[in-house]
Design a protein around this motif. Structure first.
Motif, PDB file in Angstrom:
ATOM      1  N   LEU A  79     -90.231  88.362 -51.587  1.00 49.72           N
ATOM      2  CA  LEU A  79     -91.081  89.361 -50.946  1.00 49.72           C
ATOM      3  C   LEU A  79     -90.543  90.771 -51.172  1.00 49.72           C
ATOM      4  N   SER A  80     -89.226  90.905 -51.243  1.00 49.76           N
ATOM      5  CA  SER A  80     -88.628  92.232 -51.430  1.00 49.76           C
ATOM      6  C   SER A  80     -88.927  92.819 -52.806  1.00 49.76           C
ATOM      7  N   LEU A  81     -89.338  91.986 -53.761  1.00 48.02           N
ATOM      8  CA  LEU A  81     -89.641  92.458 -55.114  1.00 48.02           C
ATOM      9  C   LEU A  81     -91.116  92.795 -55.303  1.00 48.02           C
ATOM     10  N   PHE A 123     -88.329  84.464 -63.648  1.00 47.36           N
ATOM     11  CA  PHE A 123     -87.392  85.235 -62.834  1.00 47.36           C
ATOM     12  C   PHE A 123     -85.979  85.032 -63.365  1.00 47.36           C
ATOM     13  N   ILE A 124     -85.126  85.990 -63.049  1.00 49.45           N
ATOM     14  CA  ILE A 124     -83.700  85.890 -63.372  1.00 49.45           C
ATOM     15  C   ILE A 124     -82.933  85.774 -62.058  1.00 49.45           C
ATOM     16  N   LEU A 125     -82.198  84.689 -61.903  1.00 54.54           N
ATOM     17  CA  LEU A 125     -81.402  84.467 -60.695  1.00 54.54           C
ATOM     18  C   LEU A 125     -79.987  84.987 -60.936  1.00 54.54           C
ATOM     19  N   LEU A 126     -79.591  86.028 -60.218  1.00 57.24           N
ATOM     20  CA  LEU A 126     -78.274  86.617 -60.427  1.00 57.24           C
ATOM     21  C   LEU A 126     -77.145  85.677 -60.024  1.00 57.24           C
ATOM     22  N   ILE A 135     -83.910  88.354 -59.204  1.00 60.63           N
ATOM     23  CA  ILE A 135     -83.699  87.924 -57.823  1.00 60.63           C
ATOM     24  C   ILE A 135     -82.201  87.893 -57.540  1.00 60.63           C
ATOM     25  N   ASN A 136     -81.778  88.703 -56.589  1.00 63.10           N
ATOM     26  CA  ASN A 136     -80.358  88.757 -56.243  1.00 63.10           C
ATOM     27  C   ASN A 136     -80.011  87.628 -55.279  1.00 63.10           C
ATOM     28  N   GLN A 137     -80.116  86.419 -55.807  1.00 63.11           N
ATOM     29  CA  GLN A 137     -79.854  85.208 -55.030  1.00 63.11           C
ATOM     30  C   GLN A 137     -79.627  84.083 -56.038  1.00 63.11           C
ATOM     31  N   PHE A 138     -79.131  82.928 -55.586  1.00 61.82           N
ATOM     32  CA  PHE A 138     -78.881  81.840 -56.522  1.00 61.82           C
ATOM     33  C   PHE A 138     -79.999  80.798 -56.530  1.00 61.82           C
ATOM     34  N   PHE A 139     -81.054  81.034 -55.743  1.00 63.26           N
ATOM     35  CA  PHE A 139     -82.234  80.169 -55.779  1.00 63.26           C
ATOM     36  C   PHE A 139     -83.443  80.969 -55.340  1.00 63.26           C
ATOM     37  N   ASN A 149     -78.369  93.822 -43.288  1.00 69.17           N
ATOM     38  CA  ASN A 149     -77.220  92.982 -43.617  1.00 69.17           C
ATOM     39  C   ASN A 149     -77.008  92.959 -45.119  1.00 69.17           C
ATOM     40  N   SER A 150     -75.753  92.894 -45.562  1.00 70.83           N
ATOM     41  CA  SER A 150     -75.452  92.899 -46.983  1.00 70.83           C
ATOM     42  C   SER A 150     -75.998  91.642 -47.642  1.00 70.83           C
ATOM     43  N   VAL A 151     -76.320  91.797 -48.939  1.00 72.54           N
ATOM     44  CA  VAL A 151     -76.815  90.660 -49.708  1.00 72.54           C
ATOM     45  C   VAL A 151     -75.751  89.578 -49.787  1.00 72.54           C
ATOM     46  N   ASP A 152     -74.500  89.975 -49.902  1.00 68.15           N
ATOM     47  CA  ASP A 152     -73.409  89.006 -49.983  1.00 68.15           C
ATOM     48  C   ASP A 152     -73.326  88.148 -48.723  1.00 68.15           C
ATOM     49  N   THR A 153     -73.560  88.768 -47.562  1.00 69.36           N
ATOM     50  CA  THR A 153     -73.551  88.020 -46.303  1.00 69.36           C
ATOM     51  C   THR A 153     -74.666  86.985 -46.282  1.00 69.36           C
ATOM     52  N   ASP A 154     -75.851  87.390 -46.742  1.00 72.20           N
ATOM     53  CA  ASP A 154     -76.980  86.450 -46.804  1.00 72.20           C
ATOM     54  C   ASP A 154     -76.702  85.311 -47.786  1.00 72.20           C
TER      55      ASP A 154
END
Length: 311
Positions: A185-187, A12-15, A174-178, A266-271
Motif C-alpha cells: 500500500l505504501s508504494l 516486484f523486487i524484494l529487498l 518492496i522493502n521487505q522479505f515477502f 516505526n523503523s522498517v528494520d523494527t517491522d
C-alpha cells in the motif's frame, strides 16, 4: 504524487533482510535451520497425533490443524526468502506476489482463530468435563475448524481486493522479505487512505474477537481451577493450559505490534524483525512449546519412538 512516476507493475523486487554479503552468509544457514525445524516439528506433530491413540482427543485434533497451518504459512514465506538470500535477482512476479500474500494472509488469520477455538476447547474441558465429549463432538469440531478456514479465506480475499484495486505503483521495490499488505500500500500512486483504514479495522476486529474469546474462556477456567479442592487437579488443569497460553501471548503480541497500530513512524528494520518473528520463528516454536510442556505429547512420542526401536 506525480503521475509521470507511476507505472503498471509486472514484477516486484524484494529487498529482503539485508544486502550485506557477510550478514547473508549468516542469515542463510540460520533460516534454513529454522525452516528445517519448522518442517520436521510441525509435520512430526501431525503424524504423532495421527498414530498415537492417546492423542485422539478434541484438543489434539485442533493442535494438528494448528501445526498444519503453521507449516503452510511458514512454507509460503521462508523458501522464497532463502532463495533471495542466495541470489542477486530478488524479483517476484506480480501474480506470484499476490498468491504469496493471499496464502500467507489466509493461514495467519486461520491461525489466530484456531488459537481462540483451542481456548474455548479448554474452557469446555475444564469447566464442563461431564459434557465435554458431547459438546466437542466430531461434528462440532468440523464446524469450528471449517469456520476458521472459511473466515481466513474471506478476510484474505478482502485484503487481496484492496491490493488489486491499486492501478499503478510509484516503485516496484518492496522493502521487505515477502509480499505484505502495508509495504504494498505504501508504494501505491493513488490515495490508499481507505484501504489502510480497512486493513486496520479488519486486523483490529479479528484481534479483539479472538482475544475476547480467549480472555473470557480463561476467566472461567481460572475461577473453576481455584474452586478445585485437589492440588493435583489444579496443577494438571494449569499445565494443560500453559502451552496454549504461551503460544497465544507470543503470536498475538507480534500481530498486534505489526498490524493493529496506526502508522507511527516505526523503523522498517523494527517491522522486519517483527515480521521474521511471526513468519519464521513462531511456526517453529509452537510445536516445540506443545511438546516440551505437554506430558501427554512427550509420553506419546516416547511410546512411538520405543515401538520403532524395539519392533
Amino acid at each position: 504524487m506525480g503521475q509521470e512516476n507511476c507505472t503498471i507493475v509486472t514484477e516486484f523486487i524484494l529487498l529482503g533482510l539485508s544486502d550485506v554479503p557477510e550478514l547473508r552468509v549468516f542469515l542463510f544457514p540460520l533460516f534454513l535451520l529454522i525452516y528445517g525445524v519448522t518442517f520436521l516439528a510441525n509435520l512430526g506433530m501431525i503424524a504423532l497425533i495421527r498414530v498415537s491413540s492417546r492423542l485422539h482427543t478434541p484438543m489434539y485434533s485442533f493442535l494438528s490443524h494448528l501445526s498444519f497451518v503453521d507449516f503452510c504459512y511458514s512454507t509460503t514465506i521462508v523458501p522464497k526468502m532463502l532463495y533471495n538470500i542466495l541470489n542477486k535477482e530478488k524479483t517476484i512476479s506480480f501474480l506470484g506476489c499476490m498468491v504469496q500474500f493471499y496464502l500467507f494472509c489466509t493461514f495467519a488469520i486461520t491461525d489466530i482463530f484456531l488459537l481462540a477455538v483451542m481456548a474455548y476447547d479448554r474452557f469446555l474441558a475444564i469447566c464442563n468435563p461431564l459434557l465435554y465429549m458431547v459438546s466437542m463432538s466430531q461434528k462440532h469440531r468440523v464446524v469450528l475448524v471449517s469456520g476458521c478456514y472459511l473466515w481466513g479465506t474471506v478476510c484474505s480475499l478482502v485484503c487481496l481486493s484492496l491490493v488489486l484495486e491499486i492501478p499503478s505503483y510509484r516503485s516496484n521495490v518492496i522493502n521487505q522479505f515477502f509480499c505484505d499488505l502495508p509495504p504494498l500500500l505504501s508504494l501505491a500512486c493513488s490515495d490508499v487512505t481507505m484501504n489502510e483504514l480497512m486493513v486496520f479495522i479488519m486486523a483490529t476486529s479479528n484481534e479483539v474477537i479472538t482475544i475476547m474469546i480467549i480472555l473470557t474462556s480463561y476467566f472461567f477456567i481460572v475461577i473453576t481451577i481455584l474452586r478445585m479442592r485437589s492440588a493435583e487437579g489444579r496443577r494438571k488443569a494449569f499445565s494443560t493450559c500453559a502451552s496454549h497460553l504461551t503460544a497465544v501471548v507470543v503470536f498475538h503480541g507480534t500481530i498486534l505490534f505489526t498490524y493493529c497500530r496506526p502508522d507511527s513512524g516505526n523503523s522498517v528494520d523494527t517491522d522486519k524483525v517483527a515480521s521474521v518473528f511471526y513468519t519464521a520463528v513462531i511456526p517453529m516454536l509452537n510445536p516445540l512449546i506443545y511438546s516440551l510442556r505437554n506430558k501427554d505429547v512427550k509420553q506419546a512420542l516416547s511410546n512411538v519412538v520405543g515401538s520403532i526401536i524395539f519392533s
